[in-house]
Design an enzyme around this catalytic site. Sequence first.
Site, mmCIF file in Angstrom:
data_model
loop_
_atom_site.group_PDB
_atom_site.id
_atom_site.type_symbol
_atom_site.label_atom_id
_atom_site.label_comp_id
_atom_site.label_asym_id
_atom_site.label_seq_id
_atom_site.Cartn_x
_atom_site.Cartn_y
_atom_site.Cartn_z
ATOM 1 N N CYS A 108 0.834 -1.204 0.000
ATOM 2 C CA CYS A 108 0.000 0.000 0.000
ATOM 3 C C CYS A 108 0.871 1.256 0.000
ATOM 4 C CB CYS A 108 -0.934 0.015 1.212
ATOM 5 S SG CYS A 108 -2.018 1.460 1.248
ATOM 6 N N LYS A 147 2.293 -9.505 -0.199
ATOM 7 C CA LYS A 147 2.096 -8.713 -1.418
ATOM 8 C C LYS A 147 3.037 -7.522 -1.344
ATOM 9 C CE LYS A 147 -1.508 -6.652 -4.323
ATOM 10 N NZ LYS A 147 -1.012 -5.283 -4.509
ATOM 11 N N GLY A 209 -0.555 -5.683 -12.008
ATOM 12 C CA GLY A 209 -0.214 -4.467 -12.742
ATOM 13 C C GLY A 209 -0.405 -4.631 -14.240
ATOM 14 N N GLU A 233 -8.003 -2.531 -10.392
ATOM 15 C CA GLU A 233 -8.771 -1.545 -11.151
ATOM 16 C C GLU A 233 -9.523 -2.184 -12.311
ATOM 17 O OE1 GLU A 233 -9.255 1.907 -11.033
ATOM 18 O OE2 GLU A 233 -8.484 1.866 -8.996
#
Length: 455
Positions: A108, A147, A209, A233
């Site tokens: 993050c 992650k 990504g 996203e």
Amino acid sequence: MAKLGGFEFWKKSLKEARFVVAPMVDQSELAWRLLSRRHGAHLCYTPMLHAQVFVRDANYRRENLYNEVCEEDRPLITQFCANDPEVFLKAALLAQDYCDAIDLNLGCPQMIAKRGHYGVFLQDEWELLEKMVRLANEKLSVPITCKIRVFKEVEKTVRYAQMLEKAGCQLLTVHGRTKDQKGAMTGIASWEHIKAVRKAVNIPVFANGNIHHLSDVERCIQETGVQGVMSAEGNLHNPALFEGCSPPVWEMAEEYLEVVKQYPPCTLSYVRAHLFKLWHHTLQIHQDLREDLAKVKTLEGLADVSKQLRLRCQEEIAKGKEEEEEKEGGLPFPHWICQPYVRPPPKEPVANGNSQGSEVKKTVCQKRALEDSDGTADTLSKNKQKKRSRNPNKNFCPEQKPKYIKCEQCGNPKVSHGLRFKTKAEKQKAEEDEKKEGSATETIQIPDPSPEPPL
């Protein structure tokens, strides 16, 4: 039964998951996970949970994990942010019976993570991370995964991944962007970094990504050799991404709302945010409904706005505006089709040493710079424009604001020392005293100074 690890864990517990829905704050809740699974997702993560809050707050545990137990929602990995080995372990122990693995968030990049000192802002503290992963690996009944984001240097990224593997990490998700690649500076994720990590470790690796379509997933697996691909996203704009199709937005919106009703409760802000993502391109055109979507305060109200958007899109289809809209918007499909929002990539600095990079940064931050310098109405943020509409004389220029001398003891402006505030009890007492004084005045007989009238 012995705890599974590495590839055995990926094959048996995760059922060789290739299509993965990312952990997203307030966005990968149960209803969204179930919708994504219906449309091709093999594995989902919970939203990022705060380990310290999870340990101390029973309501937080119930609302974010315990109430969301569902047979359809497996395999599932619970993700935590943490910076203390003991706290992380306590949180993981409380969660391990409700999921298939515990993930440590080291990716993050947001300001809240910087203030809380977690996520990617721990990536230089290898000794701490080694201790956190090792302790969790030793004490938990389920595997520990991580992650991460990459460093600029491929070699350092590889050493970082190897350190986590050695500490006990059983699966690694690599987001191919650095700490600074976020917001307007997001740019393209480096699959080269991910490929290098995959070659250097002996545990399963997921890539994250640049995933907008199913073709991106297949290409990423071929180019990097990873076991699975994670989408955030891309999934939010098209939950059918892993099916390889792009359905009309209203189909996904209506199905999601049905799942929300079927598995209550779901926080209204989560539902609203999902509808904003799904209808993103359409709301650029029908901006009046954008306002309505932001204001409604019930699930039925959100569903009604979504229905209105659907009706408007169907009217456009009936009038044959598809080709016209497609050309005007520069989108690969008409705006009512599920498709990603692709940010324009940041410009690269020129190679001759000129400071074009700083010019780019100025361009990206132009609104903020103008806002801070002269405070003109056309460059103010929406919030400040609202304040100015209420008070036209309000000044936002820091240079023109009055300067106050700060108190050396408390740090507050000395001008505030002269202010006296009354508590409710003090105000009530003062009012009672005033009433007593008023009643006493009424009882006093004052002689009339005027002469008596003649007889």
